[in-house]
Motif scaffolding. Structure first.
Motif, mmCIF file in Angstrom:
data_model
loop_
_atom_site.group_PDB
_atom_site.id
_atom_site.type_symbol
_atom_site.label_atom_id
_atom_site.label_comp_id
_atom_site.label_asym_id
_atom_site.label_seq_id
_atom_site.Cartn_x
_atom_site.Cartn_y
_atom_site.Cartn_z
ATOM 1 N N ARG A 36 -4.255 -14.812 2.025
ATOM 2 C CA ARG A 36 -2.598 -15.057 2.179
ATOM 3 C C ARG A 36 -1.909 -13.400 1.252
ATOM 4 N NH1 ARG A 36 -5.354 -17.140 -2.013
ATOM 5 N NH2 ARG A 36 -4.864 -17.010 -4.287
ATOM 6 N N VAL A 37 -0.403 -13.249 1.841
ATOM 7 C CA VAL A 37 -0.111 -12.438 1.291
ATOM 8 C C VAL A 37 0.734 -12.642 -0.173
ATOM 9 C CG1 VAL A 37 1.787 -9.640 1.303
ATOM 10 C CG2 VAL A 37 -0.591 -11.154 3.503
ATOM 11 N N LEU A 38 1.302 -12.130 -1.410
ATOM 12 C CA LEU A 38 1.797 -12.173 -1.700
ATOM 13 C C LEU A 38 2.930 -11.432 -2.073
ATOM 14 C CD1 LEU A 38 -0.869 -13.397 -4.970
ATOM 15 C CD2 LEU A 38 0.556 -14.732 -3.617
ATOM 16 N N ARG A 39 4.325 -11.803 -1.439
ATOM 17 C CA ARG A 39 4.940 -10.798 -1.325
ATOM 18 C C ARG A 39 5.960 -10.680 -2.816
ATOM 19 N NH1 ARG A 39 3.913 -8.506 3.157
ATOM 20 N NH2 ARG A 39 3.397 -10.047 4.598
ATOM 21 N N ASP A 40 5.926 -9.078 -3.058
ATOM 22 C CA ASP A 40 7.154 -8.675 -3.842
ATOM 23 C C ASP A 40 6.487 -9.036 -5.354
ATOM 24 O OD1 ASP A 40 8.331 -6.987 -1.816
ATOM 25 O OD2 ASP A 40 10.158 -8.411 -1.733
ATOM 26 N N VAL A 41 4.874 -8.862 -5.633
ATOM 27 C CA VAL A 41 4.655 -9.634 -6.625
ATOM 28 C C VAL A 41 4.991 -8.813 -7.724
ATOM 29 C CG1 VAL A 41 2.613 -11.347 -5.854
ATOM 30 C CG2 VAL A 41 2.521 -8.184 -7.043
ATOM 31 N N VAL A 42 4.974 -7.171 -7.496
ATOM 32 C CA VAL A 42 5.777 -6.272 -9.065
ATOM 33 C C VAL A 42 6.538 -4.753 -8.544
ATOM 34 C CG1 VAL A 42 3.203 -5.067 -8.699
ATOM 35 C CG2 VAL A 42 4.163 -5.780 -10.879
ATOM 36 N N GLN A 43 6.736 -5.045 -9.102
ATOM 37 C CA GLN A 43 8.386 -2.947 -9.446
ATOM 38 C C GLN A 43 7.076 -2.020 -10.150
ATOM 39 O OE1 GLN A 43 10.991 -2.448 -6.958
ATOM 40 N NE2 GLN A 43 10.588 -4.886 -6.526
ATOM 41 N N PHE A 44 6.645 -1.219 -9.030
ATOM 42 C CA PHE A 44 6.081 -0.116 -9.657
ATOM 43 C C PHE A 44 6.763 1.337 -9.084
ATOM 44 C CE2 PHE A 44 2.156 2.751 -9.857
ATOM 45 C CZ PHE A 44 2.330 3.272 -11.151
ATOM 46 N N GLU A 45 6.511 2.093 -10.337
ATOM 47 C CA GLU A 45 7.448 3.358 -9.644
ATOM 48 C C GLU A 45 8.354 2.854 -8.600
ATOM 49 O OE1 GLU A 45 4.319 6.491 -8.662
ATOM 50 O OE2 GLU A 45 4.860 6.685 -10.794
ATOM 51 N N GLY A 46 9.905 2.026 -8.706
ATOM 52 C CA GLY A 46 10.673 2.295 -8.312
ATOM 53 C C GLY A 46 10.823 0.981 -6.639
ATOM 54 N N LYS A 47 9.030 1.283 -6.405
ATOM 55 C CA LYS A 47 9.087 0.101 -5.477
ATOM 56 C C LYS A 47 8.731 -1.544 -5.046
ATOM 57 C CE LYS A 47 7.762 4.776 -2.501
ATOM 58 N NZ LYS A 47 6.972 4.773 -2.200
ATOM 59 N N SER A 48 8.763 -2.063 -4.300
ATOM 60 C CA SER A 48 8.084 -2.649 -4.519
ATOM 61 C C SER A 48 7.098 -3.499 -3.835
ATOM 62 C CB SER A 48 8.941 -4.207 -3.512
ATOM 63 O OG SER A 48 8.730 -5.496 -4.350
ATOM 64 N N TRP A 49 5.093 -4.206 -4.429
ATOM 65 C CA TRP A 49 4.505 -3.620 -4.029
ATOM 66 C C TRP A 49 4.485 -5.746 -3.769
ATOM 67 C CZ3 TRP A 49 0.614 0.001 -4.971
ATOM 68 C CH2 TRP A 49 0.826 1.135 -5.377
ATOM 69 N N SER A 50 3.533 -6.046 -2.396
ATOM 70 C CA SER A 50 2.839 -6.884 -2.181
ATOM 71 C C SER A 50 1.151 -6.803 -1.940
ATOM 72 C CB SER A 50 3.400 -7.630 -0.727
ATOM 73 O OG SER A 50 4.821 -7.414 -1.199
ATOM 74 N N ALA A 51 0.718 -8.083 -2.600
ATOM 75 C CA ALA A 51 -0.904 -7.973 -2.768
ATOM 76 C C ALA A 51 -1.631 -8.748 -1.900
ATOM 77 C CB ALA A 51 -1.260 -8.339 -4.391
ATOM 78 N N MET A 52 -2.085 -8.706 -0.754
ATOM 79 C CA MET A 52 -3.391 -9.226 -0.205
ATOM 80 C C MET A 52 -4.185 -10.204 -0.669
ATOM 81 S SD MET A 52 -5.362 -8.453 3.210
ATOM 82 C CE MET A 52 -2.951 -7.510 4.259
ATOM 83 N N GLN A 53 -4.396 -11.672 -0.905
ATOM 84 C CA GLN A 53 -5.517 -11.944 -0.564
ATOM 85 C C GLN A 53 -6.453 -12.413 0.180
ATOM 86 O OE1 GLN A 53 -5.864 -12.403 -4.935
ATOM 87 N NE2 GLN A 53 -3.718 -11.190 -4.196
#
Length: 175
Positions: A143-160
């Protein structure tokens, strides 16, 4: 091509030297460490690595003795699963096959010595090189967890991603 040895507190300096900046640190550890990165931040990690909860290794080239990478597996004994993490290849060793060799050894240990039934991992979805490496080893996106965190002004998504023992054994049998 590589062998694994147990990670020791004395290896912390080398890990710190391999992390070139805050984005690289974030890719490696998520929110667990902060920039500027230093050996003191690794003390708790090194202590946990000396327990049955986490197996951590340094990879080295047996021909020249050069340390080329680091990897760990956090154990969930109740579910006979592990979480692969803290995968890092020395900057000068990247692109030479050490990452795949190191992970193959770690997966062999996880499914062999540790008796795990499944190994999972999380990877930022913008880390295309790592995703290709994991897929090449048999991991599949769960699964992909969309926009789980903001880092350096960008949204990051995590692939599990997940690799069941049966897939690893089948791959090994066909190789």
């Amino acid at each position: 091509m590589v062998e694994l040895r147990d990670f020791r507190a004395s290896d912390c300096r080398q890990l710190v030297a391999w992390i070139g900046g805050p984005v690289e640190l974030w890719n490696w550890s998520g929110h667990h460490f902060s920039w500027p990165f230093n050996e003191g931040q690794l003390a708790e990690y090194a202590a946990e690595s000396a327990t049955p909860l986490r197996w951590s290794w340094m990879a080295f080239d047996p021909i020249n003795g050069e340390v080329v990478g680091h990897v760990s597996v956090r154990i969930d004994a109740a579910s006979a699963s592990g979480r692969l993490g803290r995968v890092l290849v020395a900057p000068e060793a990247r692109g030479k096959g050490y990452g795949a060799a190191m992970l193959t050894k770690a997966l062999d240990a996880g499914f062999g010595e540790l008796g795990l039934e499944q190994i999972e991992l999380g990877v930022w979805d913008n880390n295309a090189n790592a995703i290709r490496l994991y897929e090449g080893l048999g991991f599949a996106c769960d699964r992909v967890l969309r926009d789980v965190v903001q880092f350096e002004g960008k949204s990051w998504s995590a692939m599990q991603m997940v690799l069941p023992r049966s897939a690893w054994v089948a791959d090994a049998a066909s190789a």
